[in-house]
Write a protein that holds these residues in place. Structure first.
Motif, PDB file in Angstrom:
ATOM      1  N   SER A  44       2.439  -5.905   2.233  1.00 18.07           N
ATOM      2  CA  SER A  44       3.441  -5.107   2.951  1.00 18.07           C
ATOM      3  C   SER A  44       4.842  -5.684   2.785  1.00 18.07           C
ATOM      4  O   SER A  44       5.817  -4.936   2.702  1.00 18.07           O
ATOM      5  N   ARG A  91     -11.343  -1.295   4.623  1.00 17.71           N
ATOM      6  CA  ARG A  91     -10.366  -0.290   5.071  1.00 17.71           C
ATOM      7  C   ARG A  91     -10.770   1.094   4.579  1.00 17.71           C
ATOM      8  O   ARG A  91     -10.707   2.077   5.308  1.00 17.71           O
ATOM      9  N   ASP A  96      -8.846  -4.922   3.885  1.00 18.60           N
ATOM     10  CA  ASP A  96      -7.801  -5.566   4.684  1.00 18.60           C
ATOM     11  C   ASP A  96      -8.015  -7.070   4.667  1.00 18.60           C
ATOM     12  O   ASP A  96      -9.143  -7.552   4.831  1.00 18.60           O
ATOM     13  N   ARG A 125     -11.901  -6.875   6.113  1.00 17.57           N
ATOM     14  CA  ARG A 125     -12.409  -5.630   6.703  1.00 17.57           C
ATOM     15  C   ARG A 125     -12.356  -4.523   5.660  1.00 17.57           C
ATOM     16  O   ARG A 125     -11.380  -4.400   4.914  1.00 17.57           O
ATOM     17  N   VAL A 170      -6.975 -10.022   6.895  1.00 19.99           N
ATOM     18  CA  VAL A 170      -6.424 -10.261   8.222  1.00 19.99           C
ATOM     19  C   VAL A 170      -6.392 -11.768   8.470  1.00 19.99           C
ATOM     20  O   VAL A 170      -7.432 -12.428   8.473  1.00 19.99           O
ATOM     21  N   ARG A 197       0.836  -1.201   0.000  1.00 23.09           N
ATOM     22  CA  ARG A 197       0.000   0.000   0.000  1.00 23.09           C
ATOM     23  C   ARG A 197       0.872   1.252   0.000  1.00 23.09           C
ATOM     24  O   ARG A 197       0.553   2.247  -0.643  1.00 23.09           O
ATOM     25  N   ASP A 228      -1.974  -8.753   2.051  1.00 21.94           N
ATOM     26  CA  ASP A 228      -2.621  -8.319   3.283  1.00 21.94           C
ATOM     27  C   ASP A 228      -3.638  -7.200   3.028  1.00 21.94           C
ATOM     28  O   ASP A 228      -4.262  -6.690   3.953  1.00 21.94           O
ATOM     29  N   MET A 229      -3.797  -6.848   1.755  1.00 21.89           N
ATOM     30  CA  MET A 229      -4.791  -5.847   1.370  1.00 21.89           C
ATOM     31  C   MET A 229      -5.118  -6.071  -0.100  1.00 21.89           C
ATOM     32  O   MET A 229      -4.259  -6.516  -0.870  1.00 21.89           O
ATOM     33  N   TRP A 285     -16.104  -5.090   9.546  1.00 25.81           N
ATOM     34  CA  TRP A 285     -15.762  -6.443   9.124  1.00 25.81           C
ATOM     35  C   TRP A 285     -16.849  -6.958   8.194  1.00 25.81           C
ATOM     36  O   TRP A 285     -18.036  -6.727   8.434  1.00 25.81           O
TER      37      TRP A 285
END
Length: 172
Positions: free
Chosen positions: A157, A87, A74, A85, A76, A55, A163-164, A105
């Protein structure tokens, strides 16, 4: 407060079609909407050594025209499970869907039938690290079907593990 949308009286049809990137050039050719082509080409420029961009590699200034149509999700990972979730939801999407679920969520806000049909596609992108394009029907607040095409672009990341997911929507 969590609010589940109940759509018992209308059918939720998912995956009118679904396309996963096999190679970059042929996938780009499948992107007929300018918004999707622009987002995908930008994502490719941010992919260091063909790894997933983070990101932090994305600069909103570079993609300011896309921002109203972007949804960041997101991914998770907890105890072997994957939770999703909201974001960030762009202003164009908030207006189109009639609500802003930023920070919520998925399992707190979506009907279980929609979760079953919808989340496996997002999880597929998270697990494979491959972009995908999906045409979807979704009921809006007035229970009318909204038809849109969603480009999902994985972000990581560590440049490896998603992770996104950046989703870019184009409506019919």
């Amino acid at each position: 407060m969590s609010v589940k949308l109940g759509f018992d009286d209308i059918s939720i049809r998912q995956d009118e079609w679904h396309l996963v990137q096999q190679d970059r050039d042929s996938f780009l050719q499948e992107l007929t909407a300018k918004r999707h082509r622009d987002a995908y080409q930008y994502w490719l420029t941010r992919s260091p050594d063909n790894r997933l961009p983070a990101r932090e590699d994305l600069d909103p200034v570079d993609i300011h025209k896309l921002l109203p149509w972007i949804n960041l999700v997101d991914v998770v990972r907890e105890k072997g499970n994957v939770r999703l979730r909201q974001r960030l939801i762009g202003t164009g999407l908030v207006q189109r869907f009639g609500r802003d679920a930023t920070g919520a969520w998925f399992d707190d806000i979506y009907h279980p039938d929609y979760l079953q049909d919808h989340c496996h596609l997002i999880r597929e992108v998270a697990e494979t690290g491959l972009p995908s394009l999906t045409r979807i029907r979704y009921p809006d607040q007035e229970k009318r079907h909204v038809i849109y095409t969603r480009l999902m672009l994985p972000l990581a990341s560590d440049h490896k593990t998603t992770d996104m997911i950046m989703q870019v929507m184009v409506f019919d």
